[in-house]
Design a protein around this motif. Structure first.
Motif, PDB file in Angstrom:
ATOM      1  N   UNK A   5      10.538  -8.164  -4.856  1.00  0.00           N
ATOM      2  CA  UNK A   5       9.146  -8.511  -4.641  1.00  0.00           C
ATOM      3  C   UNK A   5       8.878  -8.431  -3.146  1.00  0.00           C
ATOM      4  N   UNK A   6       7.877  -7.649  -2.781  1.00  0.00           N
ATOM      5  CA  UNK A   6       7.503  -7.530  -1.372  1.00  0.00           C
ATOM      6  C   UNK A   6       6.160  -8.198  -1.144  1.00  0.00           C
ATOM      7  N   UNK A   7       6.019  -8.779   0.012  1.00  0.00           N
ATOM      8  CA  UNK A   7       4.761  -9.411   0.402  1.00  0.00           C
ATOM      9  C   UNK A   7       3.864  -8.408   1.093  1.00  0.00           C
ATOM     10  N   UNK A   8       2.570  -8.746   1.139  1.00  0.00           N
ATOM     11  CA  UNK A   8       1.604  -7.923   1.858  1.00  0.00           C
ATOM     12  C   UNK A   8       2.074  -7.689   3.292  1.00  0.00           C
ATOM     13  N   UNK A   9       2.539  -8.735   3.932  1.00  0.00           N
ATOM     14  CA  UNK A   9       2.968  -8.620   5.332  1.00  0.00           C
ATOM     15  C   UNK A   9       4.115  -7.619   5.477  1.00  0.00           C
ATOM     16  N   UNK A  10       5.012  -7.571   4.502  1.00  0.00           N
ATOM     17  CA  UNK A  10       6.124  -6.618   4.547  1.00  0.00           C
ATOM     18  C   UNK A  10       5.629  -5.193   4.370  1.00  0.00           C
ATOM     19  N   UNK A  11       4.635  -4.993   3.492  1.00  0.00           N
ATOM     20  CA  UNK A  11       4.068  -3.661   3.304  1.00  0.00           C
ATOM     21  C   UNK A  11       3.388  -3.193   4.582  1.00  0.00           C
ATOM     22  N   UNK A  12       2.618  -4.063   5.204  1.00  0.00           N
ATOM     23  CA  UNK A  12       1.945  -3.696   6.444  1.00  0.00           C
ATOM     24  C   UNK A  12       2.965  -3.366   7.531  1.00  0.00           C
ATOM     25  N   UNK A  13       4.035  -4.131   7.620  1.00  0.00           N
ATOM     26  CA  UNK A  13       5.090  -3.837   8.594  1.00  0.00           C
ATOM     27  C   UNK A  13       5.733  -2.490   8.275  1.00  0.00           C
ATOM     28  N   UNK A  14       5.995  -2.215   7.004  1.00  0.00           N
ATOM     29  CA  UNK A  14       6.590  -0.942   6.588  1.00  0.00           C
ATOM     30  C   UNK A  14       5.686   0.229   6.975  1.00  0.00           C
ATOM     31  N   UNK A  15       4.372   0.010   6.915  1.00  0.00           N
ATOM     32  CA  UNK A  15       3.401   1.051   7.268  1.00  0.00           C
ATOM     33  C   UNK A  15       3.157   1.135   8.777  1.00  0.00           C
ATOM     34  N   UNK A  53       4.432   7.763   2.181  1.00  0.00           N
ATOM     35  CA  UNK A  53       5.126   6.563   1.702  1.00  0.00           C
ATOM     36  C   UNK A  53       4.398   5.969   0.500  1.00  0.00           C
ATOM     37  N   UNK A  54       3.088   5.782   0.632  1.00  0.00           N
ATOM     38  CA  UNK A  54       2.306   5.191  -0.460  1.00  0.00           C
ATOM     39  C   UNK A  54       2.397   6.035  -1.727  1.00  0.00           C
ATOM     40  N   UNK A  55       2.289   7.337  -1.580  1.00  0.00           N
ATOM     41  CA  UNK A  55       2.329   8.234  -2.737  1.00  0.00           C
ATOM     42  C   UNK A  55       3.716   8.239  -3.384  1.00  0.00           C
ATOM     43  N   UNK A  56       4.756   8.373  -2.582  1.00  0.00           N
ATOM     44  CA  UNK A  56       6.127   8.424  -3.115  1.00  0.00           C
ATOM     45  C   UNK A  56       6.502   7.136  -3.825  1.00  0.00           C
ATOM     46  N   UNK A  57       6.192   6.023  -3.209  1.00  0.00           N
ATOM     47  CA  UNK A  57       6.575   4.744  -3.796  1.00  0.00           C
ATOM     48  C   UNK A  57       5.825   4.483  -5.095  1.00  0.00           C
ATOM     49  N   UNK A  58       4.588   4.914  -5.166  1.00  0.00           N
ATOM     50  CA  UNK A  58       3.795   4.742  -6.378  1.00  0.00           C
ATOM     51  C   UNK A  58       4.327   5.651  -7.498  1.00  0.00           C
ATOM     52  N   UNK A  59       4.626   6.895  -7.170  1.00  0.00           N
ATOM     53  CA  UNK A  59       5.140   7.852  -8.163  1.00  0.00           C
ATOM     54  C   UNK A  59       6.487   7.389  -8.715  1.00  0.00           C
ATOM     55  N   UNK A  60       7.340   6.927  -7.840  1.00  0.00           N
ATOM     56  CA  UNK A  60       8.676   6.502  -8.250  1.00  0.00           C
ATOM     57  C   UNK A  60       8.679   5.138  -8.920  1.00  0.00           C
ATOM     58  N   UNK A  61       7.512   4.470  -8.944  1.00  0.00           N
ATOM     59  CA  UNK A  61       7.404   3.115  -9.474  1.00  0.00           C
ATOM     60  C   UNK A  61       8.472   2.237  -8.835  1.00  0.00           C
ATOM     61  N   UNK A  62       8.622   2.432  -7.554  1.00  0.00           N
ATOM     62  CA  UNK A  62       9.631   1.720  -6.785  1.00  0.00           C
ATOM     63  C   UNK A  62       9.250   0.249  -6.618  1.00  0.00           C
ATOM     64  N   UNK A  63      10.116  -0.480  -5.957  1.00  0.00           N
ATOM     65  CA  UNK A  63       9.876  -1.909  -5.802  1.00  0.00           C
ATOM     66  C   UNK A  63       8.660  -2.223  -4.922  1.00  0.00           C
ATOM     67  N   UNK A  64       8.112  -1.221  -4.262  1.00  0.00           N
ATOM     68  CA  UNK A  64       6.886  -1.415  -3.477  1.00  0.00           C
ATOM     69  C   UNK A  64       5.624  -1.253  -4.327  1.00  0.00           C
ATOM     70  N   UNK A  65       5.735  -0.742  -5.540  1.00  0.00           N
ATOM     71  CA  UNK A  65       4.564  -0.376  -6.348  1.00  0.00           C
ATOM     72  C   UNK A  65       3.608  -1.545  -6.574  1.00  0.00           C
ATOM     73  N   UNK A  66       4.124  -2.714  -6.857  1.00  0.00           N
ATOM     74  CA  UNK A  66       3.257  -3.857  -7.153  1.00  0.00           C
ATOM     75  C   UNK A  66       2.403  -4.239  -5.945  1.00  0.00           C
ATOM     76  N   UNK A  67       3.000  -4.316  -4.786  1.00  0.00           N
ATOM     77  CA  UNK A  67       2.235  -4.708  -3.604  1.00  0.00           C
ATOM     78  C   UNK A  67       1.305  -3.574  -3.156  1.00  0.00           C
ATOM     79  N   UNK A  68       1.666  -2.323  -3.422  1.00  0.00           N
ATOM     80  CA  UNK A  68       0.759  -1.196  -3.147  1.00  0.00           C
ATOM     81  C   UNK A  68      -0.458  -1.288  -4.060  1.00  0.00           C
ATOM     82  N   UNK A  69      -0.256  -1.665  -5.306  1.00  0.00           N
ATOM     83  CA  UNK A  69      -1.382  -1.886  -6.222  1.00  0.00           C
ATOM     84  C   UNK A  69      -2.285  -3.001  -5.709  1.00  0.00           C
TER      85      UNK A  69
END
Length: 80
Positions: A5-15, A53-69
């Motif tokens: 589970x990733x937080x919004x803050x982690x997604x923003x840092x990743x980006x 990053x956003x496209x790949x993670x969404x396609x792969x249904x990776x662990x980032x998918x939920x927070x990207x949604x």
């Protein structure tokens, strides 16, 4: 496969974006509402690597998918 589970803050840092509460809020205020006909990864405010990053993670249904949604949903609403 164990999902993380990733937080919004982690997604923003990743980006490579400001990931504190004020930075996230400012980003959402500046870039929302995102029109429904534009896919999240195609929004004009991403650079090439962010969009990929956003496209790949969404396609792969990776662990980032939920927070990207969650980000996608947040950007579809008008934020004041």
């Amino acid at each position: 496969m164990e999902m993380s589970y990733h937080r919004f803050s982690e997604l923003f840092a990743q980006l490579g974006l400001p990931s504190d509460e004020a930075g996230i809020r400012n980003f959402l205020v500046q870039h929302s509402p995102l029109p429904p006909e534009i896919f999240l990864e195609d929004a004009p405010f991403w650079n090439e690597s962010q969009a990929a990053f956003l496209k790949e993670e969404k396609i792969e249904d990776a662990d980032w998918a939920e927070v990207i949604d969650q980000l996608n949903s947040a950007l579809r609403k008008k934020v004041n």
